[in-house]
Design an enzyme around this catalytic site. Structure first.
Site, PDB file in Angstrom:
ATOM      1  N   ASN A  31       0.840  -1.203   0.000  1.00 53.12           N
ATOM      2  CA  ASN A  31       0.000   0.000   0.000  1.00 53.12           C
ATOM      3  C   ASN A  31       0.868   1.243   0.000  1.00 53.12           C
ATOM      4  OD1 ASN A  31       0.612  -0.789   2.690  1.00 53.12           O
ATOM      5  ND2 ASN A  31      -1.125   0.360   3.511  1.00 53.12           N
ATOM      6  N   ILE A  32       0.413   2.251  -0.729  1.00 53.61           N
ATOM      7  CA  ILE A  32       1.151   3.509  -0.877  1.00 53.61           C
ATOM      8  C   ILE A  32       0.166   4.637  -0.579  1.00 53.61           C
ATOM      9  CG2 ILE A  32       2.515   4.946  -2.429  1.00 53.61           C
ATOM     10  CD1 ILE A  32       3.006   2.323  -4.110  1.00 53.61           C
ATOM     11  N   GLU A  33       0.321   5.226   0.614  1.00 54.47           N
ATOM     12  CA  GLU A  33      -0.639   6.248   1.052  1.00 54.47           C
ATOM     13  C   GLU A  33      -0.227   7.631   0.568  1.00 54.47           C
ATOM     14  OE1 GLU A  33      -1.149   5.600   5.290  1.00 54.47           O
ATOM     15  OE2 GLU A  33      -2.317   3.787   4.895  1.00 54.47           O
ATOM     16  N   CYS A  66      -3.955   0.640  -2.795  1.00 56.83           N
ATOM     17  CA  CYS A  66      -3.863  -0.586  -1.999  1.00 56.83           C
ATOM     18  C   CYS A  66      -2.763  -1.499  -2.541  1.00 56.83           C
ATOM     19  CB  CYS A  66      -5.175  -1.352  -2.041  1.00 56.83           C
ATOM     20  SG  CYS A  66      -6.544  -0.550  -1.201  1.00 56.83           S
ATOM     21  N   GLU A  95      -2.916  -4.656  -3.229  1.00 59.92           N
ATOM     22  CA  GLU A  95      -3.379  -5.549  -4.294  1.00 59.92           C
ATOM     23  C   GLU A  95      -3.327  -4.855  -5.649  1.00 59.92           C
ATOM     24  OE1 GLU A  95      -4.774  -4.788  -1.431  1.00 59.92           O
ATOM     25  OE2 GLU A  95      -6.147  -6.338  -0.712  1.00 59.92           O
ATOM     26  N   CYS A 147     -10.288  -4.902  -0.349  1.00 56.62           N
ATOM     27  CA  CYS A 147     -11.398  -3.944  -0.354  1.00 56.62           C
ATOM     28  C   CYS A 147     -12.209  -4.103  -1.649  1.00 56.62           C
ATOM     29  CB  CYS A 147     -10.878  -2.518  -0.207  1.00 56.62           C
ATOM     30  SG  CYS A 147     -10.154  -1.842  -1.717  1.00 56.62           S
ATOM     31  N   CYS A 198     -10.442  -3.160  -4.953  1.00 55.68           N
ATOM     32  CA  CYS A 198      -9.461  -4.157  -5.407  1.00 55.68           C
ATOM     33  C   CYS A 198     -10.157  -5.405  -5.953  1.00 55.68           C
ATOM     34  CB  CYS A 198      -8.508  -4.511  -4.274  1.00 55.68           C
ATOM     35  SG  CYS A 198      -7.375  -3.156  -3.880  1.00 55.68           S
TER      36      CYS A 198
HETATM   37  N1  THU Z   1      -5.428  -1.367   2.156  1.00 54.23           N
HETATM   38  C1  THU Z   1      -4.827  -2.218   1.268  1.00 54.23           C
HETATM   39  O1  THU Z   1      -3.658  -2.062   0.926  1.00 54.23           O
HETATM   40  N2  THU Z   1      -5.584  -3.236   0.765  1.00 54.23           N
HETATM   41  C2  THU Z   1      -6.900  -3.450   1.059  1.00 54.23           C
HETATM   42  O2  THU Z   1      -7.540  -4.286   0.439  1.00 54.23           O
HETATM   43  C3  THU Z   1      -7.533  -2.669   2.108  1.00 54.23           C
HETATM   44  C4  THU Z   1      -6.803  -1.479   2.580  1.00 54.23           C
HETATM   45  C5  THU Z   1      -4.638  -0.264   2.698  1.00 54.23           C
HETATM   46  C6  THU Z   1      -5.046   1.096   2.196  1.00 54.23           C
HETATM   47  C7  THU Z   1      -4.567   1.993   3.320  1.00 54.23           C
HETATM   48  O3  THU Z   1      -3.206   2.311   3.066  1.00 54.23           O
HETATM   49  C8  THU Z   1      -4.643   1.134   4.555  1.00 54.23           C
HETATM   50  O4  THU Z   1      -4.782  -0.206   4.098  1.00 54.23           O
HETATM   51  C9  THU Z   1      -5.775   1.479   5.487  1.00 54.23           C
HETATM   52  O5  THU Z   1      -6.985   1.513   4.804  1.00 54.23           O
END
Ligand code: THU
Length: 135
Positions: A42-44, A53, A55, A86, A89
């Protein structure tokens, strides 16, 4: 490649997560039909909605490298909750993967195995246009 091996690659991938806002680090390992594995994290972003996300990072990396035939994905996270993919994804996976596509989710007692069909029944698909008399 076993589910446990694919989970191990997802655990390794979460080391590269950029998650300073949620502190919830996620890794994904996507197994291609030819045995190649693409990973993602994940890259915020300060603008939260721009977060990607793990995935989707893995899927987009694979497609950008010319791969569109996928067998399975494993997902791991740094803590709770259990990292079921999620909705966004799931929809992106459904663009390339059928209902039998395997999804392995890291759990404390070992991976949970499910399928894309279980996670996203009735996926939206522009390519599945019913005959006119069924609309
Ligand atoms: N996140 C994912 O990487 N994959 C998912 O399927 C659900 C959420 C990440 C996004 C965000 O960086 C963190 O989880 C919190 O939502």
């Amino acid at each position: 490649m076993t589910p446990d091996e694919l989970i191990a690659l997802a655990v390794k991938a979460l080391e590269n997560a950029y998650a300073p806002y949620s502190n919830y680090r996620v890794g994904a390992a996507l197994l291609c039909a030819d045995g190649t594995v693409f990973t993602g994290c994940n890259i915020e972003n300060s603008s939260y909605g721009l977060t990607n996300c793990a995935e989707r990072t893995a899927i987009f990396s694979a497609v950008a490298a010319g791969q569109t035939d996928f067998a399975a994905i494993a997902i791991a996270a740094s803590g709770e909750p259990v990292p079921f993919p999620c909705g966004a994804c799931r929809q992106v996976l459904s663009e390339f993967c059928g209902s039998g596509f395997s999804v392995y989710v890291q759990q404390p007692g070992g991976p949970t195995a499910t399928t894309l069909g279980e996670l996203l029944p009735h996926a939206f698909d522009l390519k599945m246009k019913p005959p006119l008399d069924h609309r």
